[in-house]
Write a protein that holds these residues in place. Structure first.
Motif, PDB file in Angstrom:
ATOM      1  N   CYS A  16       1.562 -11.702  -7.850  1.00  9.50           N
ATOM      2  CA  CYS A  16       2.469 -10.860  -7.065  1.00  9.50           C
ATOM      3  C   CYS A  16       2.890  -9.661  -7.913  1.00  9.50           C
ATOM      4  N   ILE A  17       2.913  -8.496  -7.296  1.00 12.71           N
ATOM      5  CA  ILE A  17       3.293  -7.278  -8.006  1.00 12.71           C
ATOM      6  C   ILE A  17       4.183  -6.437  -7.110  1.00 12.71           C
ATOM      7  N   THR A  18       5.196  -5.833  -7.703  1.00  9.47           N
ATOM      8  CA  THR A  18       6.106  -4.951  -6.970  1.00  9.47           C
ATOM      9  C   THR A  18       5.827  -3.504  -7.361  1.00  9.47           C
ATOM     10  N   LEU A  19       5.560  -2.673  -6.370  1.00  7.34           N
ATOM     11  CA  LEU A  19       5.331  -1.242  -6.564  1.00  7.34           C
ATOM     12  C   LEU A  19       6.291  -0.491  -5.656  1.00  7.34           C
ATOM     13  N   SER A  20       6.900   0.550  -6.170  1.00  3.91           N
ATOM     14  CA  SER A  20       7.944   1.222  -5.393  1.00  3.91           C
ATOM     15  C   SER A  20       7.468   2.469  -4.675  1.00  3.91           C
ATOM     16  N   THR A  21       6.311   2.998  -5.024  1.00  8.46           N
ATOM     17  CA  THR A  21       5.857   4.248  -4.415  1.00  8.46           C
ATOM     18  C   THR A  21       4.390   4.166  -4.027  1.00  8.46           C
ATOM     19  N   TYR A  22       4.038   5.032  -3.097  1.00  4.48           N
ATOM     20  CA  TYR A  22       2.639   5.156  -2.692  1.00  4.48           C
ATOM     21  C   TYR A  22       1.775   5.580  -3.874  1.00  4.48           C
ATOM     22  N   GLY A  23       2.302   6.450  -4.718  1.00  5.39           N
ATOM     23  CA  GLY A  23       1.546   6.922  -5.871  1.00  5.39           C
ATOM     24  C   GLY A  23       1.175   5.803  -6.825  1.00  5.39           C
ATOM     25  N   GLN A  24       2.073   4.840  -7.004  1.00  5.99           N
ATOM     26  CA  GLN A  24       1.775   3.708  -7.875  1.00  5.99           C
ATOM     27  C   GLN A  24       0.666   2.836  -7.301  1.00  5.99           C
ATOM     28  N   LYS A  59      12.793  -2.018  -4.630  1.00  8.79           N
ATOM     29  CA  LYS A  59      11.817  -1.106  -5.263  1.00  8.79           C
ATOM     30  C   LYS A  59      11.890  -1.154  -6.794  1.00  8.79           C
ATOM     31  N   ARG A  60      12.013  -2.344  -7.331  1.00  7.54           N
ATOM     32  CA  ARG A  60      12.029  -2.520  -8.788  1.00  7.54           C
ATOM     33  C   ARG A  60      10.597  -2.751  -9.261  1.00  7.54           C
ATOM     34  N   THR A  61       9.948  -1.691  -9.645  1.00  9.15           N
ATOM     35  CA  THR A  61       8.539  -1.706 -10.006  1.00  9.15           C
ATOM     36  C   THR A  61       8.258  -2.607 -11.204  1.00  9.15           C
ATOM     37  N   ASP A  62       7.135  -3.312 -11.143  1.00  9.05           N
ATOM     38  CA  ASP A  62       6.640  -4.035 -12.319  1.00  9.05           C
ATOM     39  C   ASP A  62       5.964  -3.019 -13.239  1.00  9.05           C
ATOM     40  N   LEU A  63       6.754  -2.406 -14.092  1.00  2.54           N
ATOM     41  CA  LEU A  63       6.268  -1.294 -14.911  1.00  2.54           C
ATOM     42  C   LEU A  63       5.111  -1.699 -15.822  1.00  2.54           C
ATOM     43  N   ASP A  64       5.118  -2.956 -16.258  1.00  2.00           N
ATOM     44  CA  ASP A  64       4.063  -3.393 -17.172  1.00  2.00           C
ATOM     45  C   ASP A  64       2.701  -3.518 -16.487  1.00  2.00           C
ATOM     46  N   ARG A  65       2.696  -3.444 -15.131  1.00  2.00           N
ATOM     47  CA  ARG A  65       1.434  -3.563 -14.408  1.00  2.00           C
ATOM     48  C   ARG A  65       0.842  -2.205 -14.043  1.00  2.00           C
ATOM     49  N   LEU A  66       1.616  -1.129 -14.218  1.00  2.00           N
ATOM     50  CA  LEU A  66       1.130   0.195 -13.818  1.00  2.00           C
ATOM     51  C   LEU A  66      -0.089   0.581 -14.644  1.00  2.00           C
ATOM     52  N   GLY A  67      -1.079   1.097 -13.949  1.00  2.00           N
ATOM     53  CA  GLY A  67      -2.297   1.526 -14.616  1.00  2.00           C
ATOM     54  C   GLY A  67      -3.269   0.406 -14.903  1.00  2.00           C
ATOM     55  N   ASP A 119      -1.694   3.928  -5.317  1.00  2.00           N
ATOM     56  CA  ASP A 119      -2.906   4.742  -5.482  1.00  2.00           C
ATOM     57  C   ASP A 119      -3.446   4.610  -6.906  1.00  2.00           C
ATOM     58  N   GLN A 120      -2.554   4.651  -7.865  1.00  2.00           N
ATOM     59  CA  GLN A 120      -2.962   4.557  -9.265  1.00  2.00           C
ATOM     60  C   GLN A 120      -3.653   3.232  -9.560  1.00  2.00           C
ATOM     61  N   ILE A 121      -3.090   2.154  -9.065  1.00  2.00           N
ATOM     62  CA  ILE A 121      -3.649   0.833  -9.360  1.00  2.00           C
ATOM     63  C   ILE A 121      -4.955   0.599  -8.607  1.00  2.00           C
ATOM     64  N   LEU A 122      -5.011   0.995  -7.341  1.00  2.00           N
ATOM     65  CA  LEU A 122      -6.249   0.788  -6.587  1.00  2.00           C
ATOM     66  C   LEU A 122      -7.384   1.633  -7.148  1.00  2.00           C
ATOM     67  N   SER A 123      -7.051   2.746  -7.776  1.00  2.00           N
ATOM     68  CA  SER A 123      -8.084   3.622  -8.352  1.00  2.00           C
ATOM     69  C   SER A 123      -8.838   2.958  -9.491  1.00  2.00           C
ATOM     70  N   VAL A 124      -8.197   1.978 -10.150  1.00  2.00           N
ATOM     71  CA  VAL A 124      -8.853   1.311 -11.274  1.00  2.00           C
ATOM     72  C   VAL A 124      -9.199  -0.141 -10.930  1.00  2.00           C
ATOM     73  N   SER A 125      -9.088  -0.499  -9.653  1.00  3.97           N
ATOM     74  CA  SER A 125      -9.349  -1.873  -9.223  1.00  3.97           C
ATOM     75  C   SER A 125     -10.573  -1.913  -8.312  1.00  3.97           C
ATOM     76  N   ASP A 126     -10.972  -3.124  -7.967  1.00  5.54           N
ATOM     77  CA  ASP A 126     -12.091  -3.302  -7.044  1.00  5.54           C
ATOM     78  C   ASP A 126     -11.655  -4.187  -5.885  1.00  5.54           C
ATOM     79  N   VAL A 127     -10.548  -3.792  -5.261  1.00  8.20           N
ATOM     80  CA  VAL A 127     -10.064  -4.506  -4.089  1.00  8.20           C
ATOM     81  C   VAL A 127     -10.952  -4.157  -2.905  1.00  8.20           C
ATOM     82  N   LYS A 128     -11.347  -5.163  -2.166  1.00  7.56           N
ATOM     83  CA  LYS A 128     -12.303  -4.954  -1.088  1.00  7.56           C
ATOM     84  C   LYS A 128     -11.676  -5.151   0.296  1.00  7.56           C
ATOM     85  N   LEU A 129     -10.649  -5.990   0.352  1.00  7.69           N
ATOM     86  CA  LEU A 129     -10.079  -6.391   1.633  1.00  7.69           C
ATOM     87  C   LEU A 129      -8.561  -6.333   1.548  1.00  7.69           C
TER      88      LEU A 129
END
Length: 400
Positions: free
Chosen positions: A99-107, A33-41, A109-119
């Protein structure tokens, strides 16, 4: 304890945990669970997300899909989301995919909120998938990691996904006969087996004797799907055959994870086999062998296109209805292994039956066809998603 002291103690705990997660002593079976902090948001640069929350131990489930995902990435950008940075690092190095590492559900949620992932794609039924399945603006597809006649292949968990990509008609038939209140025909897309589109491999036979590949599955996570034969058959298979034949032992990556006795049996087999294939591709193991002994598993089906004889060990775990298991020779724990192997090498009595089942189980195995169908299926669902999500937004849906 004062507030300042409690705060200092908590900071020290978090620092220590972080140091442990980045060290070599952190267990391979536990996500770091070592988050890629530079990718958050930041926006994911992808329309397709592969969610893989499992540990390094389960990487064998994802790795065979990487070539197909790389091909898909050329048409629809792909990002892979992990919980373990070690897995992300390996996949990034092997595939070159984002590839991106996210450690929590909240992270997430944060990234998908500003993305346009479809599948969203999933290669295993890990319960952690539900952290991703929550999102309503994506179409969720279960890929699995190889079709088989294991009971786990007809899990009720298929209902959690919008669609399942399946290899052949056998998978639809198996699901229809076993899962209640589920329209397998409507919720399934037949694509074949893209994992079989690997480049041809040159075999390395033993010039002095035939080669037998023994490739058992693991013990399973519960008794109802325990098909592994390392304890019941392994020692007899290897010791009986190894003088007259070159015996290759290909252990399952999870052997011993759920039952220490299986781990002990695995260790013993590694000591007595002529060769142990742990760092060799499955395609190379297949190319080097003249006959396969395996369990009820995806290995059985992947072997079919080789045209070479196969024997399947008998287990007490229940199997869904299977024309293949009815046709193949089943090896009991007290069978005369040497006589059975000799018979099937010399006469191969099930060759015709196996040949007729290849398309039923695997679809069209012509090189490249399954990968093309996979990409087309993803494209169709992306188009479906865009139309349906636009309609949902018109009714007030906000996502993600």
């Amino acid at each position: 304890m004062s507030g300042a002291r409690a705060s200092w103690r908590r900071r020290f705990q978090l620092w220590l945990i972080g140091r442990l997660r980045s060290s070599r002593v952190w267990p391979a079976g536990l996500a770091d669970k070592r988050t890629d902090l530079d990718r958050l948001g930041q926006r994911l640069p992808a329309s397709v997300m592969v969610f893989f929350g499992s540990s390094v131990d389960a990487l064998y489930q994802l790795r065979p899909w990487l070539p197909a995902l790389s091909n898909l990435n050329e048409m629809h950008p792909v990002s892979l989301v992990f919980r373990d940075s070690r897995v992300a690092g390996q996949v990034r190095a092997e595939s070159g995919l984002d590839c991106i590492t996210l450690s929590t559900y909240g992270q997430l949620d944060q990234i998908l909120s500003v993305s346009d992932v479809k599948l969203a794609l999933y290669v295993n039924p890990d319960p952690i998938n539900f952290e991703s399945l929550r999102f309503t603006s994506l179409i969720h597809v279960y890929l699995g990691h190889g079709d088989s006649d294991k009971g786990v292949s007809v899990s009720n968990q298929v209902k959690a996904y919008d669609y399942c990509f399946l290899a052949g008609q056998a998978a639809i038939d198996r699901t229809s006969s076993s899962v209640m209140a589920y329209d397998a025909v409507a919720r399934s897309v037949l694509i074949g087996q893209p994992q079989l589109d690997a480049p041809p491999v040159t075999g390395h036979p033993d010039p002095a004797r035939p080669t037998i590949l023994y490739a058992p599955t693991w013990e399973g996570s519960q008794p109802s799907v325990s098909y592994g034969s390392a304890i019941t058959h392994g020692h007899e298979v290897v010791t009986t055959l190894k003088d007259a034949y070159r015996v290759i032992y290909r252990p399952h990556p999870l052997s011993g994870v759920a039952d220490a006795e299986y781990g002990q049996a695995d260790a013993a087999l590694r000591e007595i086999a002529d060769r142990v294939d742990t760092d060799v591709t499955l395609e190379q193991s297949f190319a080097d062998a003249d006959l396969l002994i395996t369990d009820v598993s995806a290995v059985t089906l992947n072997w079919l296109p080789t045209g070479k004889p196969v024997m399947v060990t008998e287990s007490t775990a229940p199997k869904p209805p299977s024309p293949l298991m009815q046709a193949l020779p089943l090896l009991s724990a007290d069978a005369d292994v040497a006589a059975a192997v000799r018979l099937h090498l010399e006469t191969d009595p099930t060759a015709d039956a196996r040949r007729t089942m290849i398309e039923h189980y695997l679809g069209d195995t012509t090189p490249g066809v399954a990968t093309a169908r996979f990409i087309q299926a993803c494209t169709s669902l992306i188009e479906q998603r865009d139309a349906q999500w636009a309609a949902q937004q018109a009714q007030g849906a906000t996502g993600p």
